[in-house]
Scaffold this active site. Structure first.
Site, PDB file in Angstrom:
ATOM      1  N   LEU A   9       0.863  -1.173   0.000  1.00  0.00           N
ATOM      2  CA  LEU A   9       0.000   0.000   0.000  1.00  0.00           C
ATOM      3  C   LEU A   9       0.900   1.223   0.000  1.00  0.00           C
ATOM      4  CD1 LEU A   9      -2.792  -0.806   2.657  1.00  0.00           C
ATOM      5  CD2 LEU A   9      -3.036  -0.782   0.167  1.00  0.00           C
ATOM      6  N   ASP A  10       0.441   2.301  -0.633  1.00  0.00           N
ATOM      7  CA  ASP A  10       1.198   3.547  -0.605  1.00  0.00           C
ATOM      8  C   ASP A  10       1.416   4.001   0.838  1.00  0.00           C
ATOM      9  OD1 ASP A  10       1.152   3.562  -3.357  1.00  0.00           O
ATOM     10  OD2 ASP A  10      -0.526   4.965  -3.507  1.00  0.00           O
ATOM     11  N   LYS A  11       2.474   4.738   1.053  1.00  0.00           N
ATOM     12  CA  LYS A  11       2.833   5.204   2.396  1.00  0.00           C
ATOM     13  C   LYS A  11       1.653   5.835   3.121  1.00  0.00           C
ATOM     14  CE  LYS A  11       5.828   8.559   4.744  1.00  0.00           C
ATOM     15  NZ  LYS A  11       6.891   9.580   4.584  1.00  0.00           N
TER      16      LYS A  11
END
Length: 336
Positions: free
Chosen positions: A150-152
């Protein structure tokens, strides 16, 4: 990242990249061309590498201003970063489920999935290594257990593999696109249709290599959406991924002029979106103060369990910052 001059390295400590200028390419300066072609490269670092003799064109050292011709062969030498193993760190984890095969973790905003260049600590992997005695080893020493990302600043559920058999079984489901993933997002605007499909190829942006863009020669990407609730100038939507491209949801929604609320990269932090003015614009600015990231949450995940071979599904609540935005905008809800 392009290399900087370094001493004491052997040939084995370097990596090579070869780029052949395609036929029909317009003549460009070498530094300009490489800045757009090499991921994470800046023009300053490109020029440093050229000056250090780490960039050759047709086997010769040239200047940054060299004008490339079709079929020119560019060889770049990259110093290989020292090998580093991820270290365990005592970082709290929100574990939704755990058994002998896997964990389901609810990742918070601001946490990177795994260590990478210039970011070796504080990641989900560091926390997992402290929590678990065993994680799968199929994805390098820096990514133990990590089956997907998942993106940060995207929150939500991730599945983590504890052993290689579980990892391989889960990875096959991701590859076949049979994993059931549901995201919820707060986005700008109201949709013309309550349901729809966004089908637009995605690839690395030619203007900014750190971004993803809709491009004809990109990889196939399909996102399905359904509007759950509409507000005056925002909507809460449910999204299903038919593919799993980098930044897919964020780029697709921005492409149809419904950027994810709060997204600093793809047009989601402008309180004058679509011409908002006056009190509406001020209200939007106040809402943006409640969330410092994209309002995107991986809410559910479902898959065939690698041990039981039964379908399992896990759900999570929206994070507090998204709840606060919805509660605040609800005071102006036009569909009470």
């Amino acid at each position: 990242m392009l290399p900087q001059e370094s001493s004491g390295e052997t040939t084995e400590e370097r990596e090579q990249l070869r780029i052949v200028v395609p036929p029909g390419e317009h003549r460009k300066r070498l530094d300009v061309y490489l800045t757009h072609r090499v991921e994470n490269a800046t023009r300053n670092k490109v020029q440093q590498a050229i000056e250090a003799g780490m960039v050759l064109v047709n086997g010769k050292i040239v200047k940054s201003s060299y004008l490339l011709n079709p079929n020119d062969v560019i060889d770049i030498t990259f110093p290989r970063p020292p090998r580093m193993d991820a270290e365990p760190e005592d970082i709290p984890l929100n574990i939704v489920h755990e058994d002998t095969s896997l964990l389901i973790v609810n990742k918070p905003a601001g946490m990177v999935t795994h260590p990478a260049y210039n970011n070796y600590s504080g990641t989900l992997v560091n926390a997992l290594l402290h929590h678990c005695n065993h994680l799968s080893t199929l994805n390098t020493e820096m990514r133990p257990g990590i089956v997907h990302r998942l993106d940060k600043d995207t929150t939500g559920l991730m599945v983590v593999a504890k052993n290689d058999a579980a990892h391989a079984f889960l990875a096959k489901q991701f590859a076949k696109r049979t994993i059931d993933r549901e995201y919820w997002a707060i986005v700008w605007g109201r949709f013309k249709s309550p349901k729809g499909t966004i089908d637009a190829n995605l690839g690395r942006s030619k203007r900014d290599r750190k971004k993803v863009a809709v491009t004809e020669d990109g990889k196939s990407a399909i996102t399905e959406y359904e509007v759950l609730k509409e507000f005056e100038f925002l909507s809460l939507v449910r999204l299903h991924l038919k593919t799993g491209r980098t930044h897919q949801i964020r780029v697709h929604l921005a492409h149809i002029n419904h950027p994810v609320f709060g997204d600093p990269t793809y047009g989601g932090r402008c309180n004058t979106w679509n011409g908002l003015t006056g009190k509406k614009s001020q209200f939007a600015a106040n809402l943006l103060k409640l969330i410092s990231r994209q309002a995107l949450h991986a809410k559910t995940i479902g898959f065939i369990h690698p041990a039981t071979k039964e379908f399992v599904k896990f759900d999570s609540e929206l994070p507090d910052d998204m709840k606060e935005v919805l509660e605040a905008v609800g005071s102006r809800d036009i569909y009470p």
